[in-house]
Design an enzyme around this catalytic site. Structure first.
Site, short mmCIF file in Angstrom:
data_model
loop_
_atom_site.label_atom_id
_atom_site.label_comp_id
_atom_site.label_asym_id
_atom_site.label_seq_id
_atom_site.Cartn_x
_atom_site.Cartn_y
_atom_site.Cartn_z
N LYS A 174 -2.62 -1.85 -3.11
CA LYS A 174 -3.67 -0.98 -2.55
C LYS A 174 -3.25 0.46 -2.77
O LYS A 174 -2.17 0.88 -2.35
CB LYS A 174 -3.86 -1.26 -1.07
CG LYS A 174 -4.88 -0.34 -0.42
CD LYS A 174 -5.37 -0.88 0.91
CE LYS A 174 -6.26 0.13 1.59
NZ LYS A 174 -6.87 -0.35 2.80
N GLU A 178 0.81 -1.23 0.00
CA GLU A 178 0.00 0.00 0.00
C GLU A 178 0.84 1.27 0.00
O GLU A 178 1.22 1.79 1.05
CB GLU A 178 -0.96 0.02 1.20
CG GLU A 178 -1.85 1.26 1.18
CD GLU A 178 -2.83 1.34 2.34
OE1 GLU A 178 -2.92 0.38 3.12
OE2 GLU A 178 -3.50 2.37 2.46
P1 13P Z 1 -9.64 4.39 4.28
O1 13P Z 1 -10.53 3.73 3.26
O2 13P Z 1 -10.37 4.92 5.46
O3 13P Z 1 -8.70 5.37 3.64
O4 13P Z 1 -8.73 3.26 4.94
C1 13P Z 1 -8.18 2.30 4.18
C2 13P Z 1 -6.91 1.88 4.76
O5 13P Z 1 -6.80 0.78 5.23
C3 13P Z 1 -5.77 2.80 4.71
O6 13P Z 1 -4.60 2.12 5.06
#
Ligand code: 13P
Length: 352
Positions: free
Chosen positions: A229, A187
């Site tokens: 992500k 991510e």
């Molecule tokens: P949000 O969808 O609230 O941005 O959170 C997703 C997430 O896991 C960020 O690391």
């Protein structure tokens, strides 16, 4: 330097791709229920509760014990390490409740953000002992993991140092996960906060993602056994409405096409502070745009990944309000989460 490296065995690869396929099942996405301690603390305070282990468990029990209808739209849930070991008030392990419903448990394994000295950026800590923790979480029932690195867009950030450093950190994390049988969600989160335009966001994401994938290959990560992500490619939040959803969809898909290898099976989006409705509209626009490009390129798929949601806030804003910290509201709050999941399930198919 030798290029004669030891890779995962066929069996290990198969185990990882089985998990990615199940997570990416048609019309399903992921609930991120891994708010950091201070984030969930703020939310609990808003509903008049203290940030205790028991109150955090209670809220997460609400999500985990929602009706099995949720599994029609949700394939996985990201837990914190604390939640992974917790049980329902009736004494059933959360992991068992999820498995019974067919929702795959995952776990956030990063150690949060720290300043990256001599820059205005941050890096993510937690690599020390990660292999030991991954092995334990796997034993406990987790099948995938998440690690977030974060960048903010200003005139001077993100710096090249943070882009290079965080790419290596993500790659190291991903390789450790795979060596321990966990699918890594990689991510790189470019914050939506700010007043930058769409073009700037796209440029930043192109540089960030190209470094991330170079590093993943360097660290011998098996891309088929990973998920990406990312945020949507948008103008900054204060000027979000300067572009249409269609323009956001097109910029997001172009950015991904330029940087994400076709071997990556799926891209799951975070909501990043978008409202519930905007997060659904963005996903719908992105999946519609991807379908258009598929039709244009008649020789084969130019958009090889499954695209879906991995939302925290955009699945839970209303549920928190409805719950309000009270047992009597649990059912109604659960229904809200299912409703948002269903809406985003439709958006993941471009049918919202
Ligand atoms: P949000 O969808 O609230 O941005 O959170 C997703 C997430 O896991 C960020 O690391």
């Amino acid at each position: 330097m030798t290029t004669n490296v030891q890779h995962l065995s066929k069996q290990q690869c198969l185990e990882l791709t089985k998990v990615t396929s199940a997570i990416l099942a048609k019309g399903k996405g992921i609930i991120a229920a891994d708010d950091a301690l201070d984030d969930i603390g703020r939310k609990l305070k808003n509903v008049g509760l203290e940030n205790t282990v028991e109150n955090r468990r209670k809220y997460r029990e609400l999500l985990i014990t929602a009706d099995k209808e949720m599994a029609l739209y949700v394939s996985g849930i990201i837990l914190t390490p604390e939640t992974l070991y917790q049980k329902t008030s009736n004494g059933v392990r959360f992991v068992d409740v999820l498995n019974q419903k067919g929702i795959i448990p995952g776990v956030n394994v990063d150690g949060g953000l720290v300043d990256l000295p001599f820059t205005e950026d941050v890096a993510t800590q937690g690599l020390d002992n990660l292999h030991v923790r991954c092995a334990e979480y796997k034993k406990e029932g987790a099948r995938f993991a998440k690690w977030r690195v974060a960048y903010k867009i200003t005139e001077t950030t993100p710096s090249m140092l943070s882009i290079q450093e965080n790419a290596k950190i993500l790659a190291r994390y991903a390789s450790i996960c795979q060596a321990n049988g966990l699918v890594p969600i990689v991510e790189p989160d470019v914050s939506i906060e700010g007043n930058h335009d769409l073009e700037r966001c796209q440029k930043v994401y192109e540089v960030v993602l190209s470094h991330v994938y170079k590093a993943l290959v360097d660290y011998k990560v098996y891309l088929e056994g990973t998920l990406l992500k990312t945020a949507f490619v948008t103008p900054g939040l204060s000027v979000l409405k300067s572009k249409t959803m269609a323009q956001i969809g097109a910029a997001t898909i172009s950015t991904l096409q330029r940087t994400v290898p076709a071997a990556v099976p799926g891209i799951v989006f975070l909501s990043g502070g978008l409202s519930e409705t905007d997060a659904t509209l963005c996903l719908n626009s992105v999946t519609k745009e991807a379908a258009t490009r598929l039709t244009i390129d008649k020789r084969g798929s130019k958009c090889p990944w499954t695209l879906t949601f991995c939302y925290g806030r955009a699945l839970q804003f209303t549920a928190w309000k409805v719950w309000d910290g009270k047992d009597k509201n649990v059912k109604e709050a659960q229904e809200e989460v299912i409703k948002r999941s269903k809406t985003n399930s439709l958006a993941s198919l471009g049918k919202y």
